[in-house]
Scaffold this motif. Sequence first.
Motif, short mmCIF file in Angstrom:
data_model
loop_
_atom_site.label_atom_id
_atom_site.label_comp_id
_atom_site.label_asym_id
_atom_site.label_seq_id
_atom_site.Cartn_x
_atom_site.Cartn_y
_atom_site.Cartn_z
N LEU A 207 -3.67 -3.27 9.53
CA LEU A 207 -2.97 -2.96 8.29
C LEU A 207 -1.76 -2.06 8.52
O LEU A 207 -1.04 -1.74 7.59
N GLY A 208 -1.57 -1.64 9.76
CA GLY A 208 -0.39 -0.84 10.08
C GLY A 208 -0.52 0.61 9.66
O GLY A 208 -1.60 1.10 9.34
N LYS A 209 0.61 1.27 9.69
CA LYS A 209 0.66 2.69 9.35
C LYS A 209 1.96 2.96 8.61
O LYS A 209 2.86 2.14 8.59
N ALA A 210 2.04 4.13 8.00
CA ALA A 210 3.26 4.55 7.31
C ALA A 210 3.43 6.04 7.51
O ALA A 210 2.46 6.78 7.65
N GLU A 211 4.68 6.49 7.50
CA GLU A 211 4.97 7.92 7.63
C GLU A 211 5.48 8.45 6.30
O GLU A 211 6.27 7.80 5.62
N THR A 212 5.01 9.64 5.94
CA THR A 212 5.43 10.23 4.66
C THR A 212 6.87 10.73 4.74
O THR A 212 7.31 11.27 5.75
N GLN A 213 7.59 10.55 3.63
CA GLN A 213 8.96 11.04 3.49
C GLN A 213 8.91 12.51 3.04
O GLN A 213 7.83 13.08 2.87
N PHE B 248 -2.86 6.05 7.81
CA PHE B 248 -3.54 4.83 8.21
C PHE B 248 -4.58 4.51 7.16
O PHE B 248 -5.04 5.39 6.43
N LEU B 249 -5.01 3.26 7.10
CA LEU B 249 -6.14 2.90 6.26
C LEU B 249 -7.37 2.81 7.14
O LEU B 249 -7.30 2.43 8.30
N ALA B 250 -8.50 3.16 6.55
CA ALA B 250 -9.76 3.15 7.30
C ALA B 250 -10.83 2.51 6.42
O ALA B 250 -10.74 2.50 5.20
N ASP B 251 -11.89 2.02 7.09
CA ASP B 251 -13.03 1.49 6.33
C ASP B 251 -13.92 2.65 5.89
O ASP B 251 -13.63 3.82 6.17
N VAL B 252 -15.02 2.33 5.21
CA VAL B 252 -15.89 3.38 4.66
C VAL B 252 -16.54 4.23 5.76
O VAL B 252 -16.95 5.36 5.50
N GLN B 253 -16.62 3.72 6.98
CA GLN B 253 -17.17 4.50 8.09
C GLN B 253 -16.10 5.38 8.74
O GLN B 253 -16.39 6.13 9.66
N GLY B 254 -14.84 5.25 8.29
CA GLY B 254 -13.77 6.06 8.85
C GLY B 254 -13.05 5.42 10.02
O GLY B 254 -12.19 6.04 10.63
N LYS B 255 -13.36 4.17 10.32
CA LYS B 255 -12.70 3.46 11.42
C LYS B 255 -11.34 2.95 10.95
O LYS B 255 -11.24 2.23 9.95
N ILE B 256 -10.27 3.34 11.67
CA ILE B 256 -8.92 2.93 11.30
C ILE B 256 -8.78 1.43 11.46
O ILE B 256 -9.20 0.84 12.46
N ILE B 257 -8.15 0.80 10.47
CA ILE B 257 -7.90 -0.64 10.49
C ILE B 257 -6.47 -0.85 10.97
O ILE B 257 -5.52 -0.81 10.20
N SER C 113 9.29 13.71 0.21
CA SER C 113 8.59 13.80 -1.07
C SER C 113 7.08 13.60 -0.91
O SER C 113 6.34 13.73 -1.87
N GLY C 114 6.64 13.27 0.30
CA GLY C 114 5.23 12.96 0.53
C GLY C 114 4.91 11.50 0.31
O GLY C 114 3.80 11.05 0.55
N TYR C 115 5.91 10.73 -0.13
CA TYR C 115 5.70 9.31 -0.42
C TYR C 115 5.64 8.50 0.87
O TYR C 115 6.38 8.76 1.81
N TYR C 116 4.75 7.53 0.87
CA TYR C 116 4.68 6.58 1.98
C TYR C 116 4.49 5.19 1.39
O TYR C 116 3.99 5.02 0.27
N SER C 117 4.93 4.19 2.13
CA SER C 117 4.71 2.80 1.70
C SER C 117 4.51 1.94 2.93
O SER C 117 5.10 2.19 3.98
N ILE D 286 0.89 -1.16 0.00
CA ILE D 286 0.00 0.00 0.00
C ILE D 286 0.93 1.21 0.00
O ILE D 286 1.77 1.36 0.89
N HIS D 287 0.81 2.04 -1.03
CA HIS D 287 1.70 3.19 -1.10
C HIS D 287 1.05 4.33 -1.87
O HIS D 287 0.06 4.15 -2.56
N GLY D 288 1.62 5.51 -1.71
CA GLY D 288 1.08 6.68 -2.39
C GLY D 288 1.91 7.90 -2.04
O GLY D 288 3.01 7.80 -1.52
N ARG D 289 1.33 9.04 -2.32
CA ARG D 289 2.03 10.30 -2.09
C ARG D 289 1.02 11.34 -1.61
O ARG D 289 -0.03 11.51 -2.23
N VAL D 290 1.33 12.04 -0.54
CA VAL D 290 0.48 13.09 0.01
C VAL D 290 1.11 14.42 -0.36
O VAL D 290 2.28 14.66 -0.07
#
Length: 150
Positions: free
Chosen positions: A131-137, A119-128, A139-143, A101-105
């Motif tokens: 699935l863990g978490k990631a911090e942006t670098q 973090f990833l969340a379900d459609v109700q906004g509840k953090i899952i 460049s805004g990139y996280y993985s 799971i990766h992207g750029r903010v």
Amino acid sequence: MNDINDNFPREVRNRITEAFSDAGSANIDALQQVQDVQVVMGSLLQHEAKRLEKKLGRENLRVQQIQSTIKRNQAISRNLEVELEIAKIRVPEVDQKDSLIHGRVVDENRRGWSGLVVFLADVQGKIILTLGKAETQDSGYYSNPKSVAN
């Protein structure tokens, strides 16, 4: 290398991977050189604009054209900074059985936001949390590579 066809001999896969890595480095170097040229051009344009403004006045067409060129140069420099941020991103490799799971903010100027926790969340906004978490670098990139449970 699981992302390159396993039918290729290891040596061929290694050469292909090395070629892509070299191309990425060459791209970063080229972008950096273009950005350096833009900085020099900007400095020269600023100097010329001041010289002409002093000689011809602020309302002169040549002075206004140089001011316009300076603004375009600054926009190009900002875009090059963004492209350099993106070019420097290295996506981590994962095994075939894993997921990534990766992207750029980014902000409104497409510049990366550093130090955010994603973090990833379900459609109700509840953090899952599983699935863990990631911090942006910078460049805004996280993985967030995750092993897939069997």
